[in-house]
Design a protein around this motif. Structure first.
Motif, PDB file in Angstrom:
ATOM      1  N   LEU A  29      20.026  11.409   7.896  1.00  0.00           N
ATOM      2  CA  LEU A  29      19.457  12.394   8.273  1.00  0.00           C
ATOM      3  C   LEU A  29      18.103  12.117   8.047  1.00  0.00           C
ATOM      4  O   LEU A  29      17.188  12.408   8.891  1.00  0.00           O
ATOM      5  N   ASP A  30      17.526  10.717   7.000  1.00  0.00           N
ATOM      6  CA  ASP A  30      16.317  10.434   6.911  1.00  0.00           C
ATOM      7  C   ASP A  30      15.801   9.663   7.205  1.00  0.00           C
ATOM      8  O   ASP A  30      15.401   9.017   8.458  1.00  0.00           O
ATOM      9  N   ARG A  31      17.219   8.058   7.548  1.00  0.00           N
ATOM     10  CA  ARG A  31      17.474   6.692   8.467  1.00  0.00           C
ATOM     11  C   ARG A  31      17.195   6.916   9.793  1.00  0.00           C
ATOM     12  O   ARG A  31      16.830   6.172  10.628  1.00  0.00           O
ATOM     13  N   LEU A  32      18.424   7.594   9.885  1.00  0.00           N
ATOM     14  CA  LEU A  32      18.763   7.372  11.587  1.00  0.00           C
ATOM     15  C   LEU A  32      18.288   8.275  12.690  1.00  0.00           C
ATOM     16  O   LEU A  32      18.161   7.934  13.879  1.00  0.00           O
ATOM     17  N   ALA A  33      19.119   9.294  12.150  1.00  0.00           N
ATOM     18  CA  ALA A  33      18.928  10.282  13.054  1.00  0.00           C
ATOM     19  C   ALA A  33      18.940  12.118  12.708  1.00  0.00           C
ATOM     20  O   ALA A  33      19.235  12.000  11.873  1.00  0.00           O
ATOM     21  N   TYR A  34      18.720  12.462  13.271  1.00  0.00           N
ATOM     22  CA  TYR A  34      18.324  14.087  13.213  1.00  0.00           C
ATOM     23  C   TYR A  34      18.226  15.087  13.856  1.00  0.00           C
ATOM     24  O   TYR A  34      17.804  14.743  14.962  1.00  0.00           O
ATOM     25  N   VAL A  35      19.219  16.498  13.782  1.00  0.00           N
ATOM     26  CA  VAL A  35      18.988  17.108  15.466  1.00  0.00           C
ATOM     27  C   VAL A  35      18.019  18.399  15.135  1.00  0.00           C
ATOM     28  O   VAL A  35      17.685  18.865  14.417  1.00  0.00           O
ATOM     29  N   ALA A  36      17.543  17.969  16.321  1.00  0.00           N
ATOM     30  CA  ALA A  36      16.172  19.701  16.747  1.00  0.00           C
ATOM     31  C   ALA A  36      17.154  20.381  17.362  1.00  0.00           C
ATOM     32  O   ALA A  36      17.228  20.181  18.384  1.00  0.00           O
ATOM     33  N   ARG A  37      15.724  22.168  17.700  1.00  0.00           N
ATOM     34  CA  ARG A  37      15.997  22.718  18.761  1.00  0.00           C
ATOM     35  C   ARG A  37      15.052  22.434  19.024  1.00  0.00           C
ATOM     36  O   ARG A  37      13.901  22.796  19.062  1.00  0.00           O
ATOM     37  N   VAL A  38      15.106  22.670  20.689  1.00  0.00           N
ATOM     38  CA  VAL A  38      14.161  22.631  21.664  1.00  0.00           C
ATOM     39  C   VAL A  38      13.699  24.490  21.854  1.00  0.00           C
ATOM     40  O   VAL A  38      14.600  24.609  22.815  1.00  0.00           O
ATOM     41  N   GLU A  39      12.342  24.233  21.473  1.00  0.00           N
ATOM     42  CA  GLU A  39      12.268  25.887  22.507  1.00  0.00           C
ATOM     43  C   GLU A  39      11.052  25.506  23.046  1.00  0.00           C
ATOM     44  O   GLU A  39      10.243  24.961  22.639  1.00  0.00           O
ATOM     45  N   GLY A  40      10.441  26.669  23.911  1.00  0.00           N
ATOM     46  CA  GLY A  40       9.248  26.415  24.516  1.00  0.00           C
ATOM     47  C   GLY A  40       9.852  25.696  25.938  1.00  0.00           C
ATOM     48  O   GLY A  40      10.564  25.243  26.005  1.00  0.00           O
ATOM     49  N   ALA A  41       8.845  26.046  27.197  1.00  0.00           N
ATOM     50  CA  ALA A  41       8.701  25.544  28.643  1.00  0.00           C
ATOM     51  C   ALA A  41       7.980  24.006  28.554  1.00  0.00           C
ATOM     52  O   ALA A  41       8.276  23.656  30.046  1.00  0.00           O
ATOM     53  N   SER A  42       7.153  23.362  27.213  1.00  0.00           N
ATOM     54  CA  SER A  42       6.985  22.278  28.089  1.00  0.00           C
ATOM     55  C   SER A  42       7.557  21.167  28.464  1.00  0.00           C
ATOM     56  O   SER A  42       6.781  20.480  28.867  1.00  0.00           O
ATOM     57  N   GLN A  44      10.429  21.118  30.448  1.00  0.00           N
ATOM     58  CA  GLN A  44      11.630  21.685  31.430  1.00  0.00           C
ATOM     59  C   GLN A  44      11.499  21.125  32.905  1.00  0.00           C
ATOM     60  O   GLN A  44      10.214  21.026  33.035  1.00  0.00           O
ATOM     61  N   PRO A  45      11.872  20.872  33.275  1.00  0.00           N
ATOM     62  CA  PRO A  45      13.584  21.419  33.236  1.00  0.00           C
ATOM     63  C   PRO A  45      14.484  20.212  32.373  1.00  0.00           C
ATOM     64  O   PRO A  45      15.239  19.928  32.357  1.00  0.00           O
ATOM     65  N   SER A  46      13.484  19.240  32.377  1.00  0.00           N
ATOM     66  CA  SER A  46      14.856  17.685  31.330  1.00  0.00           C
ATOM     67  C   SER A  46      15.330  18.864  29.826  1.00  0.00           C
ATOM     68  O   SER A  46      16.253  17.627  30.188  1.00  0.00           O
ATOM     69  N   LEU A  47      14.760  19.269  29.435  1.00  0.00           N
ATOM     70  CA  LEU A  47      15.114  20.512  27.992  1.00  0.00           C
ATOM     71  C   LEU A  47      14.362  21.287  28.054  1.00  0.00           C
ATOM     72  O   LEU A  47      13.646  22.090  29.245  1.00  0.00           O
ATOM     73  N   ASN A  48      15.596  22.394  27.627  1.00  0.00           N
ATOM     74  CA  ASN A  48      15.245  24.151  28.188  1.00  0.00           C
ATOM     75  C   ASN A  48      15.707  24.493  28.767  1.00  0.00           C
ATOM     76  O   ASN A  48      14.339  25.094  28.858  1.00  0.00           O
ATOM     77  N   PRO A  49      15.975  24.138  29.891  1.00  0.00           N
ATOM     78  CA  PRO A  49      15.690  24.686  31.542  1.00  0.00           C
ATOM     79  C   PRO A  49      15.702  26.021  30.947  1.00  0.00           C
ATOM     80  O   PRO A  49      15.253  26.789  32.437  1.00  0.00           O
ATOM     81  N   ASP A  50      16.838  26.773  30.539  1.00  0.00           N
ATOM     82  CA  ASP A  50      16.657  28.417  30.525  1.00  0.00           C
ATOM     83  C   ASP A  50      15.971  28.956  29.942  1.00  0.00           C
ATOM     84  O   ASP A  50      16.314  30.237  29.617  1.00  0.00           O
ATOM     85  N   GLY A  51      15.114  28.126  28.791  1.00  0.00           N
ATOM     86  CA  GLY A  51      13.849  29.258  28.569  1.00  0.00           C
ATOM     87  C   GLY A  51      14.263  29.262  26.795  1.00  0.00           C
ATOM     88  O   GLY A  51      15.663  28.254  26.515  1.00  0.00           O
ATOM     89  N   PRO A  55      18.330  27.825  23.967  1.00  0.00           N
ATOM     90  CA  PRO A  55      17.230  26.435  23.255  1.00  0.00           C
ATOM     91  C   PRO A  55      18.211  25.858  23.326  1.00  0.00           C
ATOM     92  O   PRO A  55      19.501  25.213  22.336  1.00  0.00           O
ATOM     93  N   ASP A  56      18.094  24.290  23.480  1.00  0.00           N
ATOM     94  CA  ASP A  56      18.644  22.897  23.433  1.00  0.00           C
ATOM     95  C   ASP A  56      18.586  23.101  21.944  1.00  0.00           C
ATOM     96  O   ASP A  56      17.801  23.037  21.964  1.00  0.00           O
ATOM     97  N   VAL A  57      19.630  21.924  21.606  1.00  0.00           N
ATOM     98  CA  VAL A  57      19.999  21.103  20.297  1.00  0.00           C
ATOM     99  C   VAL A  57      19.735  19.906  20.763  1.00  0.00           C
ATOM    100  O   VAL A  57      20.561  18.726  21.767  1.00  0.00           O
ATOM    101  N   VAL A  58      19.405  19.353  20.128  1.00  0.00           N
ATOM    102  CA  VAL A  58      19.276  17.434  20.749  1.00  0.00           C
ATOM    103  C   VAL A  58      19.519  16.648  19.190  1.00  0.00           C
ATOM    104  O   VAL A  58      18.811  17.218  18.069  1.00  0.00           O
ATOM    105  N   LEU A  59      19.771  15.229  19.170  1.00  0.00           N
ATOM    106  CA  LEU A  59      19.529  14.460  18.429  1.00  0.00           C
ATOM    107  C   LEU A  59      18.497  13.562  18.576  1.00  0.00           C
ATOM    108  O   LEU A  59      18.683  12.768  19.552  1.00  0.00           O
TER     109      LEU A  59
END
Length: 138
Positions: A29-42, A44-51, A55-59
């Protein structure tokens, strides 16, 4: 009696596995990748299309950023200039040396300085991005 020996072996295996799994997970998680939650409209529509409904979860790939392999079109996460405790997720529009035609920044055209990125949300007008705060440090 046999149950007690089995329970101890199981417990020892669990504890030893735990002490191996935790450092490995923290390193990944520190060096390679981590999981994040995408909130908000900034983004859209690529991420979090339903608002806010789902919310979308991305790696997020930390390895590429550590090796400066960020390209135009990539989606990155950076610390918010408004609140350093918060991360914002935006698309890379320009990399160092690029000239950018801005959407409301103080200058109509900006050259992205060395070691910086120009980032914008996909949903223009609903995004706190480089058009507000300028180029971000890579």
């Amino acid at each position: 009696m046999a149950q007690t020996g089995f329970g101890r072996r199981y417990f020892k295996a669990f504890v030893s596995g735990f002490f191996v799994a935790v450092p490995v997970t923290v390193t990944v998680l520190d060096r390679l990748a981590y999981v994040a939650r995408v909130e908000g409209a900034s983004m859209q529509p690529s991420l979090n299309p339903d608002g806010e409904l789902s919310p979308d979860v991305v790696l997020l790939n930390r390895w590429s950023v550590r090796n400066y392999q960020v390209q135009r079109g990539d989606i990155v996460s950076v610390l918010s200039p408004k609140d350093p405790q918060q991360k914002i997720i935006k698309r890379v529009i320009g990399i160092e040396g690029d000239f950018i035609k801005t959407l409301g920044y103080k200058n109509r055209y900006v050259r992205v300085p060395d070691g910086h990125l120009w980032i914008e949300g996909d949903h223009h007008g609903h995004s706190f991005d480089s058009n507000t705060f300028g180029p971000r440090i890579l």
